[in-house]
Every structure is written in C-alpha cells, then in structure tokens.
Design a protein around this motif. Structure first.
Motif, PDB file in Angstrom:
ATOM      1  N   ILE B 141       0.846  -1.205   0.000  1.00  0.00           N
ATOM      2  CA  ILE B 141       0.000   0.000   0.000  1.00  0.00           C
ATOM      3  C   ILE B 141       0.880   1.253   0.000  1.00  0.00           C
ATOM      4  O   ILE B 141       0.539   2.268   0.571  1.00  0.00           O
ATOM      5  CB  ILE B 141      -1.013  -0.020   1.171  1.00  0.00           C
ATOM      6  N   CYS B 142       2.029   1.140  -0.656  1.00  0.00           N
ATOM      7  CA  CYS B 142       2.897   2.297  -0.879  1.00  0.00           C
ATOM      8  C   CYS B 142       2.308   3.121  -2.022  1.00  0.00           C
ATOM      9  O   CYS B 142       1.338   2.702  -2.658  1.00  0.00           O
ATOM     10  CB  CYS B 142       4.296   1.838  -1.267  1.00  0.00           C
ATOM     11  N   LYS B 143       2.927   4.255  -2.312  1.00  0.00           N
ATOM     12  CA  LYS B 143       2.403   5.069  -3.412  1.00  0.00           C
ATOM     13  C   LYS B 143       3.015   4.645  -4.755  1.00  0.00           C
ATOM     14  O   LYS B 143       2.964   5.381  -5.728  1.00  0.00           O
ATOM     15  CB  LYS B 143       2.634   6.554  -3.158  1.00  0.00           C
ATOM     16  N   PHE B 144       3.617   3.481  -4.735  1.00  0.00           N
ATOM     17  CA  PHE B 144       4.260   2.956  -5.945  1.00  0.00           C
ATOM     18  C   PHE B 144       3.630   1.629  -6.335  1.00  0.00           C
ATOM     19  O   PHE B 144       3.288   0.832  -5.463  1.00  0.00           O
ATOM     20  CB  PHE B 144       5.744   2.695  -5.679  1.00  0.00           C
ATOM     21  N   PHE B 145       3.552   1.386  -7.604  1.00  0.00           N
ATOM     22  CA  PHE B 145       3.094   0.073  -8.045  1.00  0.00           C
ATOM     23  C   PHE B 145       4.253  -0.911  -7.939  1.00  0.00           C
ATOM     24  O   PHE B 145       5.324  -0.700  -8.503  1.00  0.00           O
ATOM     25  CB  PHE B 145       2.576   0.122  -9.488  1.00  0.00           C
ATOM     26  N   HIS B 146       4.015  -1.962  -7.175  1.00  0.00           N
ATOM     27  CA  HIS B 146       5.033  -2.998  -6.952  1.00  0.00           C
ATOM     28  C   HIS B 146       4.624  -4.245  -7.724  1.00  0.00           C
ATOM     29  O   HIS B 146       3.792  -5.025  -7.261  1.00  0.00           O
ATOM     30  CB  HIS B 146       5.111  -3.331  -5.459  1.00  0.00           C
ATOM     31  N   SER B 147       5.195  -4.444  -8.880  1.00  0.00           N
ATOM     32  CA  SER B 147       4.755  -5.563  -9.714  1.00  0.00           C
ATOM     33  C   SER B 147       5.117  -6.930  -9.110  1.00  0.00           C
ATOM     34  O   SER B 147       4.520  -7.932  -9.465  1.00  0.00           O
ATOM     35  CB  SER B 147       5.365  -5.447 -11.106  1.00  0.00           C
ATOM     36  N   ASN B 148       6.078  -6.969  -8.202  1.00  0.00           N
ATOM     37  CA  ASN B 148       6.459  -8.253  -7.602  1.00  0.00           C
ATOM     38  C   ASN B 148       5.539  -8.690  -6.466  1.00  0.00           C
ATOM     39  O   ASN B 148       5.682  -9.788  -5.941  1.00  0.00           O
ATOM     40  CB  ASN B 148       7.901  -8.199  -7.081  1.00  0.00           C
ATOM     41  N   ALA B 149       4.600  -7.802  -6.070  1.00  0.00           N
ATOM     42  CA  ALA B 149       3.638  -8.193  -5.034  1.00  0.00           C
ATOM     43  C   ALA B 149       2.495  -8.968  -5.699  1.00  0.00           C
ATOM     44  O   ALA B 149       2.366  -8.995  -6.924  1.00  0.00           O
ATOM     45  CB  ALA B 149       3.095  -6.948  -4.345  1.00  0.00           C
ATOM     46  N   ASP B 150       1.669  -9.609  -4.861  1.00  0.00           N
ATOM     47  CA  ASP B 150       0.454 -10.214  -5.423  1.00  0.00           C
ATOM     48  C   ASP B 150      -0.576  -9.134  -5.729  1.00  0.00           C
ATOM     49  O   ASP B 150      -1.327  -9.242  -6.693  1.00  0.00           O
ATOM     50  CB  ASP B 150      -0.137 -11.227  -4.427  1.00  0.00           C
ATOM     51  N   ALA B 151      -0.619  -8.114  -4.875  1.00  0.00           N
ATOM     52  CA  ALA B 151      -1.571  -7.020  -5.078  1.00  0.00           C
ATOM     53  C   ALA B 151      -0.915  -5.716  -4.650  1.00  0.00           C
ATOM     54  O   ALA B 151      -0.137  -5.698  -3.679  1.00  0.00           O
ATOM     55  CB  ALA B 151      -2.832  -7.273  -4.246  1.00  0.00           C
ATOM     56  N   SER B 152      -1.208  -4.640  -5.374  1.00  0.00           N
ATOM     57  CA  SER B 152      -0.518  -3.374  -5.091  1.00  0.00           C
ATOM     58  C   SER B 152      -1.415  -2.187  -5.399  1.00  0.00           C
ATOM     59  O   SER B 152      -2.257  -2.245  -6.314  1.00  0.00           O
ATOM     60  CB  SER B 152       0.749  -3.291  -5.949  1.00  0.00           C
ATOM     61  N   PHE B 153      -1.228  -1.119  -4.630  1.00  0.00           N
ATOM     62  CA  PHE B 153      -1.788   0.176  -5.038  1.00  0.00           C
ATOM     63  C   PHE B 153      -1.087   0.593  -6.326  1.00  0.00           C
ATOM     64  O   PHE B 153       0.045   0.153  -6.591  1.00  0.00           O
ATOM     65  CB  PHE B 153      -1.502   1.226  -3.963  1.00  0.00           C
ATOM     66  N   PRO B 154      -1.705   1.490  -7.101  1.00  0.00           N
ATOM     67  CA  PRO B 154      -1.031   1.981  -8.306  1.00  0.00           C
ATOM     68  C   PRO B 154      -0.015   3.081  -7.959  1.00  0.00           C
ATOM     69  O   PRO B 154       0.054   3.502  -6.806  1.00  0.00           O
ATOM     70  CB  PRO B 154      -2.187   2.575  -9.125  1.00  0.00           C
ATOM     71  N   ASN B 155       0.726   3.547  -8.952  1.00  0.00           N
ATOM     72  CA  ASN B 155       1.568   4.735  -8.771  1.00  0.00           C
ATOM     73  C   ASN B 155       0.661   5.942  -8.580  1.00  0.00           C
ATOM     74  O   ASN B 155      -0.292   6.127  -9.338  1.00  0.00           O
ATOM     75  CB  ASN B 155       2.441   4.966 -10.010  1.00  0.00           C
ATOM     76  N   MET B 156       0.959   6.722  -7.571  1.00  0.00           N
ATOM     77  CA  MET B 156       0.085   7.862  -7.252  1.00  0.00           C
ATOM     78  C   MET B 156       0.904   9.057  -6.812  1.00  0.00           C
ATOM     79  O   MET B 156       2.047   8.909  -6.398  1.00  0.00           O
ATOM     80  CB  MET B 156      -0.839   7.495  -6.075  1.00  0.00           C
ATOM     81  N   LYS B 157       0.245  10.205  -6.846  1.00  0.00           N
ATOM     82  CA  LYS B 157       0.827  11.400  -6.216  1.00  0.00           C
ATOM     83  C   LYS B 157       0.490  11.313  -4.721  1.00  0.00           C
ATOM     84  O   LYS B 157      -0.442  10.602  -4.316  1.00  0.00           O
ATOM     85  CB  LYS B 157       0.213  12.669  -6.808  1.00  0.00           C
ATOM     86  N   ASP B 158       1.204  12.115  -3.921  1.00  0.00           N
ATOM     87  CA  ASP B 158       1.022  12.071  -2.466  1.00  0.00           C
ATOM     88  C   ASP B 158      -0.434  12.264  -2.033  1.00  0.00           C
ATOM     89  O   ASP B 158      -0.941  11.537  -1.183  1.00  0.00           O
ATOM     90  CB  ASP B 158       1.889  13.146  -1.789  1.00  0.00           C
ATOM     91  N   GLU B 159      -1.094  13.243  -2.644  1.00  0.00           N
ATOM     92  CA  GLU B 159      -2.444  13.619  -2.195  1.00  0.00           C
ATOM     93  C   GLU B 159      -3.419  12.431  -2.309  1.00  0.00           C
ATOM     94  O   GLU B 159      -4.167  12.112  -1.380  1.00  0.00           O
ATOM     95  CB  GLU B 159      -2.935  14.787  -3.062  1.00  0.00           C
ATOM     96  N   GLU B 160      -3.378  11.784  -3.463  1.00  0.00           N
ATOM     97  CA  GLU B 160      -4.273  10.650  -3.684  1.00  0.00           C
ATOM     98  C   GLU B 160      -3.928   9.491  -2.748  1.00  0.00           C
ATOM     99  O   GLU B 160      -4.807   8.832  -2.189  1.00  0.00           O
ATOM    100  CB  GLU B 160      -4.152  10.187  -5.142  1.00  0.00           C
ATOM    101  N   TRP B 161      -2.642   9.305  -2.543  1.00  0.00           N
ATOM    102  CA  TRP B 161      -2.164   8.213  -1.673  1.00  0.00           C
ATOM    103  C   TRP B 161      -2.646   8.404  -0.236  1.00  0.00           C
ATOM    104  O   TRP B 161      -3.112   7.464   0.414  1.00  0.00           O
ATOM    105  CB  TRP B 161      -0.626   8.179  -1.736  1.00  0.00           C
ATOM    106  N   MET B 162      -2.524   9.627   0.236  1.00  0.00           N
ATOM    107  CA  MET B 162      -2.980   9.922   1.619  1.00  0.00           C
ATOM    108  C   MET B 162      -4.464   9.566   1.754  1.00  0.00           C
ATOM    109  O   MET B 162      -4.893   9.025   2.777  1.00  0.00           O
ATOM    110  CB  MET B 162      -2.800  11.412   1.959  1.00  0.00           C
ATOM    111  N   LYS B 163      -5.228   9.903   0.721  1.00  0.00           N
ATOM    112  CA  LYS B 163      -6.668   9.578   0.774  1.00  0.00           C
ATOM    113  C   LYS B 163      -6.873   8.065   0.854  1.00  0.00           C
ATOM    114  O   LYS B 163      -7.728   7.575   1.591  1.00  0.00           O
ATOM    115  CB  LYS B 163      -7.378  10.138  -0.463  1.00  0.00           C
ATOM    116  N   TYR B 164      -6.101   7.332   0.087  1.00  0.00           N
ATOM    117  CA  TYR B 164      -6.179   5.864   0.115  1.00  0.00           C
ATOM    118  C   TYR B 164      -5.896   5.352   1.533  1.00  0.00           C
ATOM    119  O   TYR B 164      -6.601   4.495   2.062  1.00  0.00           O
ATOM    120  CB  TYR B 164      -5.164   5.263  -0.855  1.00  0.00           C
TER     121      TYR B 164
END
Lengths: 786, 171
Positions: B141-164
């Motif tokens: 659940i970082c602000k980066f897309f981690h393709s090596n995970a099974d599931a990941s948040f997408p790449n985001m800017k800080d503002e959207e990430w904080m909301k997530y």
C-alpha cells in the motif's frame, strides 16, 4: 593465450583424501628449492588442502551454508541464458530442469566469476608486464616489518612466494580454477544451489588470491608504500586541480599507464607543468606510485567530471569506466586513449605507431581516439597531446552559464520520469522545476556528497532531452571549487609487528572490531554516510580500514576545523586507526590481516591450511566489512571471498540486487552448535556472527548491525562487555530501546556491560535467561557430520 | 496515461509475465478481512508525519501485528505503537519459511502488507516471497506500483495516496 597451472612439485592429491582430513594430521613436506646454483631444503608444515580444487573445501562451505542459508531475491523470474528458453522459473522448472533457487545461485557464481576474472586479468597483465620489465627473479621484498607478505597465497597455494615468477605460478592456478568454475555455469552442469554457492565461495577466494598477487606485484615493483602507517597525504577533490595546466585524467584500475605518464613527465622535466589526476582505483594507485598525482574522487564523480570538460586527455585502462566515455569525451574535444585489451572502444590499434604520428592523427581527427597497448608510449602520447590540446580547449572547459541552465530547466514538463528511472529515487524533477525558477538548491543537494551519482539514466528518459548531468555539473561547479581534501595514500598491507601488537586485543575482544569500509561508491544517500559510519566506529575505538571508493569518500568529510578523518586519526592498525589500505585489489590485505592474526597470534600454520584458518577467523576475529554502495561483480566476488574466510559483510539496500545474501536464523538453535576443541564437547553456541552477508535498508540499521556482527564466540568477558556496550548504545540511539536479542549474547553475568547492568538484568529475567557454558576454543571443525 | 499507474514505479523492476493485481483501498481491505493471520510491515519511509499516524491507524483498525524495518521502530514506539523490529531481509527470510510460526508465535502468516520500505529493496524482498513463499499473499500500500507483489496500489501522487491510506484507517 591459455595459461596452464604448473605441475606441483609435491603430490598434494595424496594429502587430500578423507583419511588425512578426518585425523586433521599435519605433514611436513620436504621441498627442494634450487636457488642460484645452491640446493637448499626447507621443511614446510603442510595442511590438508594445498592448491585446493573446486570441491576440496566443499565440506567447509557446507558448514557455512548450513548456518547461513542462502537468501535469494531474483531480479528476474526468467532464465534467459540459453536458447532452450526463455524459461519462466516462477514456481516452475526451466526446460533444462533448473529451478529458481539454483538459477539464482548460478547467476551469483557467474557474477563472482566475472569479478574474479576482472581481478585475475588485471593481475596477469601486471605480472606479465613487470616480469618483462624486471625479470621473473625480481624479489618480493615488502620491507623489514612484513615477513608474511602473502598470507592468502601461503594458505591457499601452500607456498611462500619469493619472486615475481612465483606470483605467475599462483596466477596459473587461479586461471585453472576459474575455468572450472565458469564451466559449471554452462547449461546442464551443476544442479544444486548449495553446490553453486560452494563454487561461488571458491571463486571468491580465487579473487582474493588474484588481488593479493596484483597488489604485491605492484607494491614491490613500483615501490609503493609497504605497510607504511605514515604514507603521505595526497590532494583530493576537483578543487585541487589547476585547470590552467594541461590536465590528464586516468580512469579505471590499472596503475601501469598512469605510472608511465608520471615517469615521462619526470624524465622530461615537466612534472610541475601538468596535472595528472584519476577517478576510481586508478587514482588511488597512481597516488601510491607518485604523491603528486591527484585524486578527483570515487566512481560516482565520473560523468560529472567528464562533462565539466576539465580533462584534456582521458586515459582509460580497465574496470568501472563508463562505456560511453568516448562519446562523452568527444562532446568536449577531449582526447581518449585506451590502454588495455579489456577496453578497446572500437579504436584503431596504434601500439606500433610512432608517438608523434599518433599525436598528429588525434589532433587532426583522423582517428576518434587511440588504442595504445604500450604503456611507455601512452605516457609520451598523452603528455604531448595534452600540451597541445589544453590551450585550444580553454573555452570547452566552461559549462553553460547559470541563466542558460535556468532557461533549459524552465522547459521541464514535469512528467516525473527522471525520478522514476533514478536508481535511488532521488528528486531530480523537483530540482529541475526549482532551477527553472532560479532556485538551484535542489541541484546543489543532489551534487553535494554525490547524492546523485550521475549515472545519467534521467537524461535518457527526459522528453525534452535536457542535459541534466551537465546542468548538475554546472550548478556544482562553484561547490567543486571548495572540494579540497586530503587522503592518505594507500599504505598496502598491515605490518607483522602491528598484528603482534593488536592480535590479542582483537581476538579477545578488547578492541571491539575491525571495520572494513570497501566497495563501490553509488551510495543510497551519498558519500557522507560512509564517512559518518567511519567516524562513528573510530570514535568507539574500532580499527577502520578502507579501500577504493570507500577510502575516497571517507576523505571527503571535513570536521568543524576543516580537517579530514585521515588528518584526525592515525594510520596505525590499532584502536582508533584509520587506514587507507589502497585500491580494490588491496582488499586482499584486509583478509590477509585476519589470516596473519591466526598465524602470528595463534601460531596457526598457514600453508595449505584453509579451513583451520577460516574457522579461527569466523570464531575469533571480530572483523566486519561494509560495502555501502552499489555497482560491480567485483564487489560480489570480494564479499563472497571474505565470507568464505569467515568475515561477515554488511551491504547497502542496493546490495539486495546482488540477488543472494547469507542469513543466519537465531530461532534455529541447532544451527549454532559449536565444538570446544579444548574439551571435544559439542555445545549450544550463539549467533556470532549472526549473518555472513546482510543488506541493511539504511545507514542507521547498517551501523547497529555492523557493531553486532563484530561479536565472536571467543570474546573474553571483558571483550564481550565492550562489544555489547557499543551494540546496546547504538541500538538505543537508533531504536530507542535495548536490543531485544541481547539475551543471545550474554553467556553469563560477567558479559553484561556495567553501564547497562540493571536494564539488561531486567530483560534477562523477563526472558527466563539462564547462563550457559562458554567454549574455550570455539570451532566448527570436527563436528559429528565431518 | 492509464498504464503509467500500473507498471512498476521503477519500470526496469519488471520481472516476468506475472504482474501484481491492482487494488483500491476497498479491495485491499477485503484481502485483510479474508486473511487469518495478516502481518503489517512498516519501513523507514513512513516514520515521519503524517504517514506515521496514518500507518498507526491502519494497524489499530485492523488489529494487525506490526513489524518495523530499518530504524522505523523508534518512531512508531514514540507514537505508542508496539512492533517487532527486523531488518527487511530478515523478516522476508522468516516469512518465506512455511514452518515459521509468525511474530506472535500463533502460526504462519497468510498475508503480508508492506508500507514504507525503500522501493528497490522492497521489490527484491517481494520477489523473494513471490518465488519462495507460495503459502502467503503479499499486498503493498505504498504510493508505488510494486509488480512483484500479489496485489498493489497503483503509482500515485502524495495527495491521492494519503486519501487511500485514510480510507484504510478510518472506521
């Protein structure tokens, strides 16, 4: 050319069967040495494994690998090595039958072999060159204070090398082993990840040997400092270079071309008229040869410095050179001369050409650069061409003005791709956006301490094609003027007399550890972290030894009085000593010092006696390597080599990309069983050292882990108290509490540091800790499964 | 461009045919609900505010046992969140062992949620688990897309990430 290991004079194979190993019997071999017409007999006590073949130390490797299980972190799910594939190894086997773990181990072996071959190629080049110049009987004399001049060679080969010819024999052995190790990487060979690891460990030790040969040869033949604790201070930093003089820049690792330049300048009386400087280990080694040579800085300076246009001529030799150096140099009309078979850059071979003809062809742009494989000619040509080019290039030594940088930066579209492709995820885009508004502070932050190590990936992604590295170099230009430091010239090996002095305090733990700061630059957060780590351990009475880029980065750190750590701390191998050992090849003297402790302090015989020596180091010598930066296969080979000698290494977060670590499991008590050689009893041991190669996520974690990895089973109570005092102190600082695993390292109440007695006792009580027996001679040898 | 959100933040991290599933806070929560023994791993990139509080809220809302990596332990302890400190490679090494009984000795974890580890070492750790820990799922659940995970948040800017993160930590 193919080199074949010479036939051994003895018959070592007879000594390597299980009978001799099981009994741990030492045999004396009478060796006939013929010297200047005389025949003398020398009795050499020989251990069980002289000139070990790939599998001869496998049992030791398996002991290490049982304790420190390989941890794999694949870069890629695929194997792309042969035409049977590509194969997806994610929870599947490849077409050849290989699984993911075995493939990772194969890649690590391949990386180690590449690293070892780089050092071996370098050492072979050096030996052949020096034998041609000086003859094979040229003696290996390292001065009065160093009798054990080649501890690695003695332990592995089983023979004291006397002259350059003997070193050539060592190289023959290394090359033979290397061909076997490389062949194991072929499709359809080794099928066990642990056996691949055993081979990688063997490759690492071959790397150790090659480095020892290379450095000893250059020390004796080029009269570099011979274990000199007072080696001269050498000027370092871009600000020390007088750009009004013609500037010759050497990049790489091979001292021979740089030394020839210095010789030519001396011979022609022009030594005051030129600036000869270097980047990476070539810089360290040329300044060991001649202290007038200047060190620009570590590897991370390369592109920035080339772009600055300061250099009139660039000499490249081998290893760690930007492969686009020719293209980059041409943008600044800097002449390029390639000097070794390792890097020819597509340039015409001018080795047999008259020097003046080469100069003429280069000046007239008839050739893009020159490949010159004759070092003397390199000296002459480079000086002559620098002299002519320097005045012509005056304007090219200037970068665009700051207002031009601001204009360029204002074109940034803020796409963010420069940040995304940055290996360190550093804020390049933010720096550019600010610069577009006339605020260059973001660029300055990236420039200082090589936080941006100028790999140039960002430039390639920029949709506006902004020359980001040149912009960075320009902003850094005014800062570079203040970059004036001193580094102590690489001293080479540790003297026997120093080992005698500190052997006991190191083994017993009174000196809390020997920290070796080695490896490439390209640090996760700049070079300052390396210097801060060095300072932290120096202040705590550790011995800090450094080589290569690490040694340079330490020298770029100034205290409040403007002094470098080299000026504040002595160059002695003693508590609070800071030693620049030399270049990357000089790393051999670090494992060499640990080996010498076993020999000089504990009287362990060296010849052919690898396992006993490594076992001694693992259990008694509190040394730990720190390779904080990212880069090369050589670093993989070096780390794997020292691991096999029982020396743990902490790498930075990029180190996870070496794809394999050796991690211990403290929850598996059975992994830490140890034998007391004094009583023959096998008993519960402790996780000391806990890991063999460990990637830390940031500097804070690395400092704490490094202090912990200096703990050894053989520490006396006093020594253990000192080591734990530092571990607890550092853990408290960075984690805000006492280490939760402290119970593992307290053997009885005498081990508890006085300063933390009350707190530690409380923890021990909570955990239901009970004292345990301490082995008098802790060892992994002679265990049940041997 | 839409795909920029679902290719690895550092694009060269791409490892092979299998890529992480893109998740929203809602689907991430479903994964946590479904897990029997989840574990929350917090790295040094979230040891400053406001991320510190956001991470703490998520841990508390879902009653997650927490592991802190590098020196993140101290910051969370100062905020009153108890955790177990491990190096990121140490915890990954333990997690890939199906016999390991977890941080509370209650049995192997079946879901590991990562937040705030340095991208490239985090990616390497996720690669280890992808290959050698088929017994557990990984969620980032970082602000980066981690393709090596099974599931990941997408790449985001800080503002959207904080909301997530706020969504995941709010009742």
């Amino acid at each position: 050319m193919i080199f074949v290991a010479p036939k051994p004079k003895s018959e070592p194979k007879k000594l390597k069967d299980d009978f001799w190993k099981a009994k741990d019997i030492k045999i004396s071999i009478g060796e006939i040495v013929e010297k200047e017409g005389e025949i003398s007999e020398e009795d050499t006590p020989m251990g069980p494994t002289p000139k070990p073949h790939v599998t001869d130390l496998r049992s030791w490797d398996m002991k290490l690998l049982g304790r420190y299980e390989p941890f794999y972190a694949p870069f890629c799910d695929m194997c792309c090595l042969c035409t049977f594939g590509k194969c997806d190894l994610l929870n599947k086997k490849g077409a050849c039958g290989i699984d993911s773990a075995t493939q990772q181990a194969r890649i690590v072996l391949l990386a180690c072999n590449i690293g070892t071959a780089a050092h071996a190629g370098h050492a072979r080049h050096m030996i052949n060159h020096l034998i041609e110049e000086l003859g094979e009987d040229y003696p290996l004399d390292l001065g009065l204070n160093i009798d054990i001049e080649a501890p690695i060679t003695r332990t592995i080969i089983g023979k004291k090398p006397q002259n350059l010819g003997d070193l050539r024999e060592v190289m023959g052995y290394v090359e033979e082993q290397l061909s076997h190790l490389l062949s194991a990487c072929h499709t359809g060979q080794e099928g066990s990840n642990l056996d691949f690891e055993s081979k990688a460990l063997h490759s690492g030790v071959m790397d150790d040997l090659a480095r020892e040969v290379g450095d000893i040869a250059q020390i004796v033949a080029l009269n570099m400092p011979k274990g000199d604790e007072d080696a001269p201070l050498v000027e370092m930093g871009v600000g020390t270079i007088d750009t009004d003089k013609p500037v010759i820049l050497c990049i790489g690792h091979n001292v021979v071309p740089g030394a020839s330049i210095m010789d030519y300048l001396d011979e022609t009386g022009q030594e005051e008229d030129f600036e000869v400087c270097g980047i990476c280990c070539a810089a360290i080694d040329i300044s060991r040869y001649n202290d007038r040579a200047k060190v620009v800085g570590p590897l991370s300076r390369q592109l920035k410095f080339i772009r600055s246009g300061v250099a009139d001529v660039i000499i490249v030799d081998e290893q760690c050179i930007r492969t686009d150096v020719l293209e980059e140099a041409q943008k600044k009309n800097t002449a390029v001369i390639a000097t070794t078979d390792k890097m020819c850059l597509g340039l015409p071979d001018m080795t047999d050409e008259d020097p003046d003809v080469i100069v003429s062809k280069l000046l007239n742009k008839e050739i893009d650069g020159a490949l010159i494989l004759d070092s003397e000619k390199v000296g002459e040509v480079s000086v002559k061409i620098a002299k002519i080019l320097a005045p012509e290039r005056e304007k090219l030594k200037k970068l665009p003005e700051l207002d031009a940088i601001q204009n360029m930066a204002s074109e940034c579209t803020e796409c963010g791709w420069c940040n995304r492709v940055c290996p360190n995820s550093k804020p390049m885009m933010e720096a550019v956006v600010a610069a577009g508004k006339g605020d260059f502070s973001g660029f300055e932050k990236l420039y200082l301490n090589d936080v941006c190590y100028s790999c140039g990936r960002c430039e390639q992604e920029c949709e506006r094609e902004l020359p980001l590295m040149s912009m960075l170099a320009k902003v850094g230009e005014k800062l570079a003027k203040d970059e004036k430091f001193n580094i102590r010239a690489g001293r080479g090996p540790v003297q026997d007399v120093e080992i005698r002095r500190v052997g006991a305090p190191i083994v017993l733990g009174d000196i809390p550890g020997v920290i070796a700061i080695v490896g490439c630059s390209n640090y996760p957060d700049g070079g300052k972290e390396v210097a801060e780590m060095a300072r932290e351990f120096l202040e705590r009475n550790y011995i800090v030894v450094a080589t290569g880029c690490g040694a340079m980065s330490i020298g770029e750190y100034l205290d409040e009085e403007g002094k470098t750590l080299y000026e504040q701390y002595s160059g002695d191998f003693d508590a609070r000593g800071l030693l620049n050992i030399g270049s990357c090849v000089s790393n051999a003297h670090i494992s060499g010092a640990c080996i010498k402790i076993a020999n000089i302090f504990a009287k362990k015989p060296l010849e052919g006696n690898f396992e006993e020596i490594a076992d001694y180091i693992l259990n008694r010598v509190g040394a730990c390597g720190v390779a904080w930066g990212a880069y090369s296969q050589k670093a993989a080979a070096i780390a794997t080599g020292v691991n096999r000698w029982g020396i743990p290494v902490v790498v930075g977060p990029h180190g996870s990309k070496y794809r394999r670590l050796y991690l211990g499991r403290t929850d598996k008590k059975e992994n830490w069983k140890i034998k007391d050689l004094r009583t023959g009893k096998v008993m519960d041991g402790e996780p000391a050292p806990e890991h063999l190669i460990y990637a830390a996520e940031n500097m804070e974690e690395a400092i704490v882990m490094t202090a912990k990895l200096c703990i050894r089973p053989n520490d006396t109570a006093k020594g253990r108290q000192i080591k734990l005092n530092h571990y607890i102190d550092l853990y408290k600082r960075y984690y805000g509490r006492l280490p939760p695993d402290i119970n593992l390292f307290i053997r009885n109440e005498k081990d508890i540091p006085i300063t933390y007695k009350k707190d530690v006792k409380e923890i021990l009580e909570e955990m239901g800790w009970e004292p345990r027996e301490i082995p008098q001679e802790p060892s992994l040898m002679g265990m049940e499964d041997d | 461009m839409a795909n920029e959100r679902v290719i690895p933040y550092q694009p060269t991290v791409i490892a092979g045919p299998k890529q992480a599933l893109l998740v929203t806070p809602e689907t991430a929560e479903l994964m946590i609900k479904k897990a029997k023994r989840p574990l929350f791993v917090l790295g040094p990139l979230v040891k400053e505010e406001p991320l510190l509080t956001l991470a703490k809220k998520i841990a508390e809302k879902w009653n997650l046992p927490v592991v802190t990596t590098a020196d993140a332990y101290k910051s969370f302890k100062d905020q009153g969140l108890n955790s177990t400190a491990y190096g990121v490679v140490e915890i990954v090494n333990l997690l890939k062992d199906p016999e390991w009984q977890g941080v509370n000795d209650e049995g192997p974890h079946d879901l590991v949620i990562f937040l705030g580890c340095i991208y490239y070492i985090g990616s390497q750790g996720l690669s280890s688990l992808k290959h050698y820990a088929p017994h557990l799922k990984t969620l980032t659940i970082c602000k980066f897309f981690h393709s090596n995970a099974d599931a990941s948040f997408p790449n985001m800017k800080d503002e959207e990430w904080m909301k997530y993160l706020e969504k995941m930590g709010s009742d």
